[in-house]
Design a protein around this motif. Structure first.
Motif, PDB file in Angstrom:
ATOM      1  N   GLY A  42      47.631  -1.746  35.931  1.00 21.21           N
ATOM      2  CA  GLY A  42      48.732  -2.587  35.494  1.00 21.21           C
ATOM      3  C   GLY A  42      48.361  -3.569  34.407  1.00 21.21           C
ATOM      4  O   GLY A  42      49.223  -4.227  33.847  1.00 21.21           O
ATOM      5  N   GLY A  43      47.063  -3.700  34.108  1.00 17.66           N
ATOM      6  CA  GLY A  43      46.606  -4.466  32.958  1.00 17.66           C
ATOM      7  C   GLY A  43      46.584  -5.973  33.070  1.00 17.66           C
ATOM      8  O   GLY A  43      46.081  -6.635  32.177  1.00 17.66           O
ATOM      9  N   ARG A  44      47.121  -6.513  34.142  1.00 19.94           N
ATOM     10  CA  ARG A  44      47.175  -7.965  34.261  1.00 19.94           C
ATOM     11  C   ARG A  44      45.822  -8.538  34.678  1.00 19.94           C
ATOM     12  O   ARG A  44      44.994  -7.831  35.250  1.00 19.94           O
ATOM     13  CB  ARG A  44      48.273  -8.364  35.250  1.00 19.94           C
ATOM     14  N   PRO A  45      45.583  -9.836  34.420  1.00 22.75           N
ATOM     15  CA  PRO A  45      44.269 -10.441  34.689  1.00 22.75           C
ATOM     16  C   PRO A  45      44.108 -10.957  36.113  1.00 22.75           C
ATOM     17  O   PRO A  45      43.530 -12.020  36.339  1.00 22.75           O
ATOM     18  CB  PRO A  45      44.211 -11.580  33.669  1.00 22.75           C
ATOM     19  N   VAL A  46      44.614 -10.202  37.089  1.00 23.03           N
ATOM     20  CA  VAL A  46      44.521 -10.615  38.491  1.00 23.03           C
ATOM     21  C   VAL A  46      44.219  -9.422  39.388  1.00 23.03           C
ATOM     22  O   VAL A  46      44.518  -8.276  39.046  1.00 23.03           O
ATOM     23  CB  VAL A  46      45.827 -11.287  38.989  1.00 23.03           C
ATOM     24  N   GLY A  47      43.619  -9.701  40.538  1.00 18.31           N
ATOM     25  CA  GLY A  47      43.460  -8.737  41.613  1.00 18.31           C
ATOM     26  C   GLY A  47      42.800  -7.430  41.245  1.00 18.31           C
ATOM     27  O   GLY A  47      41.846  -7.382  40.452  1.00 18.31           O
ATOM     28  N   VAL A  48      43.325  -6.353  41.827  1.00 17.89           N
ATOM     29  CA  VAL A  48      42.773  -5.013  41.642  1.00 17.89           C
ATOM     30  C   VAL A  48      42.844  -4.590  40.182  1.00 17.89           C
ATOM     31  O   VAL A  48      41.918  -3.950  39.671  1.00 17.89           O
ATOM     32  CB  VAL A  48      43.491  -4.010  42.578  1.00 17.89           C
ATOM     33  N   MET A  49      43.906  -4.967  39.484  1.00 18.76           N
ATOM     34  CA  MET A  49      44.056  -4.589  38.073  1.00 18.76           C
ATOM     35  C   MET A  49      42.896  -5.123  37.237  1.00 18.76           C
ATOM     36  O   MET A  49      42.280  -4.384  36.459  1.00 18.76           O
ATOM     37  CB  MET A  49      45.371  -5.132  37.511  1.00 18.76           C
ATOM     38  N   ALA A  50      42.597  -6.397  37.383  1.00 22.12           N
ATOM     39  CA  ALA A  50      41.506  -7.010  36.623  1.00 22.12           C
ATOM     40  C   ALA A  50      40.154  -6.474  37.063  1.00 22.12           C
ATOM     41  O   ALA A  50      39.283  -6.196  36.233  1.00 22.12           O
ATOM     42  CB  ALA A  50      41.544  -8.525  36.782  1.00 22.12           C
ATOM     43  N   ALA A  51      39.977  -6.301  38.367  1.00 21.77           N
ATOM     44  CA  ALA A  51      38.677  -5.880  38.903  1.00 21.77           C
ATOM     45  C   ALA A  51      38.322  -4.462  38.483  1.00 21.77           C
ATOM     46  O   ALA A  51      37.188  -4.191  38.067  1.00 21.77           O
ATOM     47  CB  ALA A  51      38.677  -6.007  40.426  1.00 21.77           C
ATOM     48  N   THR A  52      39.273  -3.540  38.572  1.00 22.02           N
ATOM     49  CA  THR A  52      38.968  -2.154  38.203  1.00 22.02           C
ATOM     50  C   THR A  52      38.722  -2.037  36.702  1.00 22.02           C
ATOM     51  O   THR A  52      37.855  -1.283  36.254  1.00 22.02           O
ATOM     52  CB  THR A  52      40.060  -1.188  38.713  1.00 22.02           C
ATOM     53  N   SER A  53      39.459  -2.834  35.912  1.00 17.00           N
ATOM     54  CA  SER A  53      39.232  -2.851  34.463  1.00 17.00           C
ATOM     55  C   SER A  53      37.850  -3.403  34.137  1.00 17.00           C
ATOM     56  O   SER A  53      37.150  -2.876  33.276  1.00 17.00           O
ATOM     57  CB  SER A  53      40.312  -3.689  33.770  1.00 17.00           C
ATOM     58  N   ARG A  54      37.467  -4.461  34.839  1.00 15.76           N
ATOM     59  CA  ARG A  54      36.146  -5.071  34.641  1.00 15.76           C
ATOM     60  C   ARG A  54      35.031  -4.071  34.961  1.00 15.76           C
ATOM     61  O   ARG A  54      34.062  -3.934  34.212  1.00 15.76           O
ATOM     62  CB  ARG A  54      36.018  -6.326  35.508  1.00 15.76           C
ATOM     63  N   GLY A  55      35.181  -3.352  36.066  1.00 11.98           N
ATOM     64  CA  GLY A  55      34.173  -2.357  36.433  1.00 11.98           C
ATOM     65  C   GLY A  55      34.076  -1.242  35.402  1.00 11.98           C
ATOM     66  O   GLY A  55      32.984  -0.841  35.000  1.00 11.98           O
ATOM     67  N   ALA A  56      35.209  -0.755  34.942  1.00 10.45           N
ATOM     68  CA  ALA A  56      35.214   0.326  33.947  1.00 10.45           C
ATOM     69  C   ALA A  56      34.571  -0.120  32.648  1.00 10.45           C
ATOM     70  O   ALA A  56      33.836   0.638  32.008  1.00 10.45           O
ATOM     71  CB  ALA A  56      36.645   0.795  33.699  1.00 10.45           C
ATOM     72  N   ALA A  57      34.839  -1.361  32.253  1.00 10.66           N
ATOM     73  CA  ALA A  57      34.324  -1.879  30.977  1.00 10.66           C
ATOM     74  C   ALA A  57      32.807  -2.032  30.978  1.00 10.66           C
ATOM     75  O   ALA A  57      32.204  -2.153  29.914  1.00 10.66           O
ATOM     76  CB  ALA A  57      34.990  -3.213  30.649  1.00 10.66           C
ATOM     77  N   ARG A  58      32.181  -2.002  32.125  1.00  4.18           N
ATOM     78  CA  ARG A  58      30.720  -2.108  32.214  1.00  4.18           C
ATOM     79  C   ARG A  58      30.013  -0.837  31.751  1.00  4.18           C
ATOM     80  O   ARG A  58      28.805  -0.838  31.533  1.00  4.18           O
ATOM     81  CB  ARG A  58      30.293  -2.407  33.651  1.00  4.18           C
ATOM     82  N   VAL A  59      30.743   0.250  31.614  1.00  4.25           N
ATOM     83  CA  VAL A  59      30.159   1.553  31.290  1.00  4.25           C
ATOM     84  C   VAL A  59      30.413   1.877  29.819  1.00  4.25           C
ATOM     85  O   VAL A  59      31.558   1.806  29.349  1.00  4.25           O
ATOM     86  CB  VAL A  59      30.761   2.653  32.194  1.00  4.25           C
TER      87      VAL A  59
END
Length: 170
Positions: A42-59
């Motif tokens: 969902g792209g928003r800077p909260v919860g699961v949306m932010a966390a999964t994006s953060r994890g993906a961006a590490r790769v």
């Protein structure tokens, strides 16, 4: 000929996400990117949306898509910084259909509220593979009807194996 990358949609709670769901989402984002899948949330800077994006961006080589409910003007809530491509829909919760129809596989991470439940229901209606990752028992009772094709995982490794299997299916 270049082949289209698979898109994994990760759905879950926003503001009310538990610490456990957030930790799972980070790991799921990493797992998705490490396998070369596009991560959609969902792209928003909260919860699961932010966390999964953060994890993906590490790769390295990641691609994170955020399907945002707002219109992208200056008055809207921002996207998480880890989104590479933000799609501003100005559709509010109706954007949940776009999330589901844009994903090859939909994962509900840790459960969530009515918005997440609508995404799970849209996945079933659209015959998209649906995987429930560490959701509360009530989610299993509601979404795991016989013949629906919903699968469950209790950890990220099992979830990624289920995603791989679903992506190989015709």
């Amino acid at each position: 000929m270049r082949r289209r990358r698979a898109v994994v949609g990760v759905m879950g709670a926003g503001e009310g996400a538990s610490a456990g769901a957030v930790a799972l989402a980070v790991a799921l984002g990493e797992c998705s990117s490490a396998r070369g899948w596009v991560l959609l949330s969902g792209g928003r800077p909260v919860g699961v949306m932010a966390a999964t994006s953060r994890g993906a961006a590490r790769v390295e080589g990641h691609l994170v898509v955020g399907v945002v409910p707002t219109g992208g003007n200056g008055d809207d809530r921002p996207t998480t910084a880890d989104v590479d491509l933000a799609l501003f829909t100005a559709m509010g919760s109706a954007r949940n259909v776009i999330n589901v129809l844009s994903a090859d596989v939909v994962v509900v991470c840790g459960g969530g509220g009515p918005g997440t439940a609508s995404e799970a229901a849209h996945a079933l209606k659209a015959n998209r593979p649906l995987i429930l990752l560490a959701v509360p028992p009530l989610w299993h009772d509601f979404f795991c009807s016989p013949g629906e094709g919903v699968e469950s995982a209790s950890d990220v490794d099992a979830c990624c194996r289920l995603i791989e299997a679903r992506l190989r299916m015709p």
